[in-house]
Design a protein around this motif. Structure first.
Motif, PDB file in Angstrom:
ATOM      1  N   GLY A 208       2.071   2.215   3.401  1.00  0.00           N
ATOM      2  CA  GLY A 208       2.751   1.166   4.152  1.00  0.00           C
ATOM      3  C   GLY A 208       1.873  -0.061   4.292  1.00  0.00           C
ATOM      4  O   GLY A 208       0.673  -0.006   4.120  1.00  0.00           O
ATOM      5  N   GLY A 209       2.467  -1.166   4.589  1.00  0.00           N
ATOM      6  CA  GLY A 209       1.740  -2.425   4.711  1.00  0.00           C
ATOM      7  C   GLY A 209       1.757  -3.189   3.403  1.00  0.00           C
ATOM      8  O   GLY A 209       1.916  -2.627   2.333  1.00  0.00           O
ATOM      9  N   THR A 210       1.579  -4.483   3.503  1.00  0.00           N
ATOM     10  CA  THR A 210       1.634  -5.351   2.327  1.00  0.00           C
ATOM     11  C   THR A 210       0.230  -5.633   1.818  1.00  0.00           C
ATOM     12  O   THR A 210      -0.628  -6.057   2.572  1.00  0.00           O
ATOM     13  N   LYS A 211       0.018  -5.393   0.539  1.00  0.00           N
ATOM     14  CA  LYS A 211      -1.274  -5.679  -0.072  1.00  0.00           C
ATOM     15  C   LYS A 211      -1.285  -7.099  -0.635  1.00  0.00           C
ATOM     16  O   LYS A 211      -2.239  -7.834  -0.424  1.00  0.00           O
ATOM     17  N   TYR A 212      -0.227  -7.478  -1.335  1.00  0.00           N
ATOM     18  CA  TYR A 212      -0.140  -8.815  -1.926  1.00  0.00           C
ATOM     19  C   TYR A 212       1.269  -9.362  -1.782  1.00  0.00           C
ATOM     20  O   TYR A 212       2.248  -8.618  -1.888  1.00  0.00           O
ATOM     21  N   LEU A 213       1.347 -10.676  -1.590  1.00  0.00           N
ATOM     22  CA  LEU A 213       2.605 -11.399  -1.726  1.00  0.00           C
ATOM     23  C   LEU A 213       2.552 -12.044  -3.105  1.00  0.00           C
ATOM     24  O   LEU A 213       1.536 -12.637  -3.479  1.00  0.00           O
ATOM     25  N   VAL A 214       3.593 -11.895  -3.891  1.00  0.00           N
ATOM     26  CA  VAL A 214       3.636 -12.430  -5.249  1.00  0.00           C
ATOM     27  C   VAL A 214       4.568 -13.635  -5.252  1.00  0.00           C
ATOM     28  O   VAL A 214       5.711 -13.554  -4.803  1.00  0.00           O
ATOM     29  N   LEU A 215       4.061 -14.764  -5.747  1.00  0.00           N
ATOM     30  CA  LEU A 215       4.838 -15.995  -5.792  1.00  0.00           C
ATOM     31  C   LEU A 215       4.979 -16.444  -7.239  1.00  0.00           C
ATOM     32  O   LEU A 215       4.156 -16.087  -8.090  1.00  0.00           O
TER      33      LEU A 215
ATOM     34  N   TYR B 267       0.862  -1.185   0.000  1.00  0.00           N
ATOM     35  CA  TYR B 267       0.000   0.000   0.000  1.00  0.00           C
ATOM     36  C   TYR B 267       0.893   1.228   0.000  1.00  0.00           C
ATOM     37  O   TYR B 267       1.998   1.205   0.530  1.00  0.00           O
ATOM     38  N   GLU B 268       0.405   2.305  -0.548  1.00  0.00           N
ATOM     39  CA  GLU B 268       1.182   3.537  -0.606  1.00  0.00           C
ATOM     40  C   GLU B 268       1.546   4.040   0.792  1.00  0.00           C
ATOM     41  O   GLU B 268       2.628   4.545   1.015  1.00  0.00           O
TER      42      GLU B 268
END
Length: 68
Positions: A51-58, A48-49
């Motif tokens: 801070g914080g994680t929106k998605y983990l990409v695998l 997120y702009e």
């Protein structure tokens, strides 16, 4: 010298659970372990702009027996 074809990748996203304060509410370790056992590896995150994680990409190599 023979040309080796480039690895083709497939991607998956995991959205960590968030609570009302928009902070990560639970540890996604169990789900990440499930995905890791299926051949997925963490490639990056989308945040997120503020801070914080929106998605983990695998990602994992695409199997030659899978269709696109």
């Amino acid at each position: 010298m023979t040309d080796t074809p480039a690895t083709e990748w497939e991607y998956e996203t995991l959205r960590p659970a968030r609570d009302a304060t928009k902070k990560e509410a639970t540890d996604p370790k169990a789900r990440l372990n499930e995905l890791g056992a299926a051949g997925w590896e963490l490639a990056g995150t989308i945040s997120y702009e503020g801070g914080g994680t929106k998605y983990l990409v695998l990602k994992r190599p695409r199997s030659t027996t899978q269709s696109a």
